[in-house]
Design a protein around this motif. Sequence first.
Motif, PDB file in Angstrom:
ATOM      1  N   ALA A 134       2.310   9.240  54.257  1.00  0.00           N
ATOM      2  CA  ALA A 134       2.013  10.244  55.276  1.00  0.00           C
ATOM      3  C   ALA A 134       1.683   9.626  56.627  1.00  0.00           C
ATOM      4  O   ALA A 134       1.856  10.270  57.674  1.00  0.00           O
ATOM      5  N   PHE A 135       1.228   8.381  56.622  1.00  0.00           N
ATOM      6  CA  PHE A 135       0.877   7.720  57.872  1.00  0.00           C
ATOM      7  C   PHE A 135       1.723   6.471  58.117  1.00  0.00           C
ATOM      8  O   PHE A 135       1.336   5.602  58.904  1.00  0.00           O
ATOM      9  N   GLY A 136       2.884   6.398  57.449  1.00  0.00           N
ATOM     10  CA  GLY A 136       3.731   5.225  57.620  1.00  0.00           C
ATOM     11  C   GLY A 136       5.189   5.518  57.904  1.00  0.00           C
ATOM     12  O   GLY A 136       5.998   4.598  57.951  1.00  0.00           O
ATOM     13  N   TRP A 137       5.553   6.805  58.125  1.00  0.00           N
ATOM     14  CA  TRP A 137       6.958   7.182  58.290  1.00  0.00           C
ATOM     15  C   TRP A 137       7.430   7.121  59.742  1.00  0.00           C
ATOM     16  O   TRP A 137       8.622   7.219  60.017  1.00  0.00           O
ATOM     17  N   MET A 138       6.520   6.943  60.694  1.00  0.00           N
ATOM     18  CA  MET A 138       6.862   7.136  62.107  1.00  0.00           C
ATOM     19  C   MET A 138       7.837   6.084  62.628  1.00  0.00           C
ATOM     20  O   MET A 138       8.735   6.387  63.415  1.00  0.00           O
ATOM     21  N   THR A 139       7.671   4.840  62.207  1.00  0.00           N
ATOM     22  CA  THR A 139       8.581   3.790  62.676  1.00  0.00           C
ATOM     23  C   THR A 139      10.001   4.033  62.184  1.00  0.00           C
ATOM     24  O   THR A 139      10.974   3.852  62.932  1.00  0.00           O
ATOM     25  N   ALA A 140      10.145   4.456  60.929  1.00  0.00           N
ATOM     26  CA  ALA A 140      11.471   4.778  60.400  1.00  0.00           C
ATOM     27  C   ALA A 140      12.090   5.919  61.197  1.00  0.00           C
ATOM     28  O   ALA A 140      13.292   5.913  61.495  1.00  0.00           O
ATOM     29  N   MET A 141      11.286   6.898  61.562  1.00  0.00           N
ATOM     30  CA  MET A 141      11.793   8.015  62.367  1.00  0.00           C
ATOM     31  C   MET A 141      12.298   7.517  63.709  1.00  0.00           C
ATOM     32  O   MET A 141      13.386   7.905  64.163  1.00  0.00           O
ATOM     33  N   ARG A 142      11.534   6.650  64.363  1.00  0.00           N
ATOM     34  CA  ARG A 142      11.949   6.142  65.670  1.00  0.00           C
ATOM     35  C   ARG A 142      13.225   5.307  65.562  1.00  0.00           C
ATOM     36  O   ARG A 142      14.097   5.366  66.445  1.00  0.00           O
ATOM     37  N   LEU A 143      13.352   4.517  64.516  1.00  0.00           N
ATOM     38  CA  LEU A 143      14.562   3.709  64.335  1.00  0.00           C
ATOM     39  C   LEU A 143      15.797   4.593  64.167  1.00  0.00           C
ATOM     40  O   LEU A 143      16.827   4.370  64.807  1.00  0.00           O
ATOM     41  N   VAL A 144      15.681   5.597  63.294  1.00  0.00           N
ATOM     42  CA  VAL A 144      16.821   6.479  63.061  1.00  0.00           C
ATOM     43  C   VAL A 144      17.139   7.278  64.314  1.00  0.00           C
ATOM     44  O   VAL A 144      18.314   7.439  64.686  1.00  0.00           O
ATOM     45  N   ARG A 145      16.131   7.777  64.974  1.00  0.00           N
ATOM     46  CA  ARG A 145      16.345   8.576  66.192  1.00  0.00           C
ATOM     47  C   ARG A 145      17.086   7.777  67.248  1.00  0.00           C
ATOM     48  O   ARG A 145      18.042   8.266  67.869  1.00  0.00           O
ATOM     49  N   SER A 146      16.659   6.543  67.491  1.00  0.00           N
ATOM     50  CA  SER A 146      17.313   5.723  68.516  1.00  0.00           C
ATOM     51  C   SER A 146      18.759   5.420  68.150  1.00  0.00           C
ATOM     52  O   SER A 146      19.645   5.425  69.021  1.00  0.00           O
ATOM     53  N   GLN A 147      19.028   5.180  66.876  1.00  0.00           N
ATOM     54  CA  GLN A 147      20.399   4.905  66.449  1.00  0.00           C
ATOM     55  C   GLN A 147      21.278   6.147  66.591  1.00  0.00           C
ATOM     56  O   GLN A 147      22.434   6.050  67.016  1.00  0.00           O
ATOM     57  N   VAL A 148      20.739   7.300  66.232  1.00  0.00           N
ATOM     58  CA  VAL A 148      21.512   8.530  66.348  1.00  0.00           C
ATOM     59  C   VAL A 148      21.845   8.828  67.804  1.00  0.00           C
ATOM     60  O   VAL A 148      22.981   9.210  68.132  1.00  0.00           O
ATOM     61  N   ILE A 149      20.885   8.654  68.688  1.00  0.00           N
ATOM     62  CA  ILE A 149      21.128   8.896  70.113  1.00  0.00           C
ATOM     63  C   ILE A 149      22.200   7.953  70.644  1.00  0.00           C
ATOM     64  O   ILE A 149      23.060   8.342  71.442  1.00  0.00           O
ATOM     65  N   ALA A 150      22.174   6.704  70.185  1.00  0.00           N
ATOM     66  CA  ALA A 150      23.141   5.723  70.672  1.00  0.00           C
ATOM     67  C   ALA A 150      24.549   6.004  70.159  1.00  0.00           C
ATOM     68  O   ALA A 150      25.538   5.720  70.847  1.00  0.00           O
ATOM     69  N   VAL A 151      24.669   6.578  68.963  1.00  0.00           N
ATOM     70  CA  VAL A 151      25.974   6.729  68.328  1.00  0.00           C
ATOM     71  C   VAL A 151      26.606   8.084  68.601  1.00  0.00           C
ATOM     72  O   VAL A 151      27.833   8.205  68.633  1.00  0.00           O
ATOM     73  N   LYS A 152      25.804   9.113  68.819  1.00  0.00           N
ATOM     74  CA  LYS A 152      26.353  10.469  68.862  1.00  0.00           C
ATOM     75  C   LYS A 152      27.301  10.712  70.034  1.00  0.00           C
ATOM     76  O   LYS A 152      28.054  11.690  70.025  1.00  0.00           O
ATOM     77  N   SER A 153      27.287   9.829  71.049  1.00  0.00           N
ATOM     78  CA  SER A 153      28.213   9.984  72.171  1.00  0.00           C
ATOM     79  C   SER A 153      29.471   9.134  72.011  1.00  0.00           C
ATOM     80  O   SER A 153      30.268   9.033  72.945  1.00  0.00           O
TER      81      SER A 153
END
Length: 316
Positions: free
Chosen positions: A186-205
């Motif tokens: 519950a207090f350790g998922w945030m880094t994984a979220m940021r990693l996935v978010r940054s990759q998705v933003i970079a790839v979706k275009s």
Amino acid sequence: MTDQQQAALRHDEVGAGTTTGLASPSVDVTESRQNSLWSDAWRELKRNPLFWIGTVLGVLFVLMSLFPQFFARGADPRACSLSNSNQTPSAEHWFGFDQQGCDYLAQVVHGARNSLIIGLLAVLVILVLGVVVGAVSGFFGGVIDSVLSRVTDIFYALPLILGALVVLRSGTLGRGVVAVAIALAAFGWMTAMRLVRSQVIAVKSSDYVAAARAMGASNSRILVRHILPNAVAPVLVYTTITIGVLIAAEATLTYLGVGLQRPSISWGLQIDAGQNLLRTAPHLVLFPSLVLTLTVMAFVMMGDALRDALDPRQRA
């Protein structure tokens, strides 16, 4: 048919395993790039001694958790006799005995199971939360991204150990293996979220994503089939390192009295019980601490090796 539509059609045919009797002259760019990335990474890993050291240690501790009786030399961790209390290591009993007269090798070996279960279960929950929230946030953007990012920032403000300590001390989840794993996740998922978010933003275009959209692919298909595969590498590195971090965090919480409780067998409980006997029976702290350190080090070394192998900037 436009060039973008043709590219998307080739991408779907390759991914779905379409066969036409002849090999397609066109190779999917994304798949080729991913294959090249992993093949190059494997060549780097094979030459990295730290990767092999971490892998051997990791496999050893996994086998220890699966087959504890073999590593404990057949000793029962709950067969105790006060006449053996605090006896030092010997040729017959390699780790000696604890304060209750239990074979300490059996105690330490059986402690691996709970630690690894908590680490793996917590990482699984972290991956589910991180990947889902990060993918939705990065793909849709706008208000959704803003709201999910702010929620993530709130959780970032709470340290892992402190947040899990508060949840476990409240008694809402209990003190079992699953409860500790959920509290850590519950207090350790945030880094994984940021990693996935940054990759998705970079790839979706990317062009192939635009081509898939032009072919009428749904958002869910584009996200799962075309975008998320590009987020595998950084998340895999993070996951490997985090297993070791979570194992250490579980031992810390148990040592502080808010994690696993007896009659569970845990390295944290063993270190806590042995601290008051450090002068007279130092082996009670030494052996569980040593095994805990080696376990954490094994996963951290594997994660570091993966990071170096998957990052082209690390290769000369």
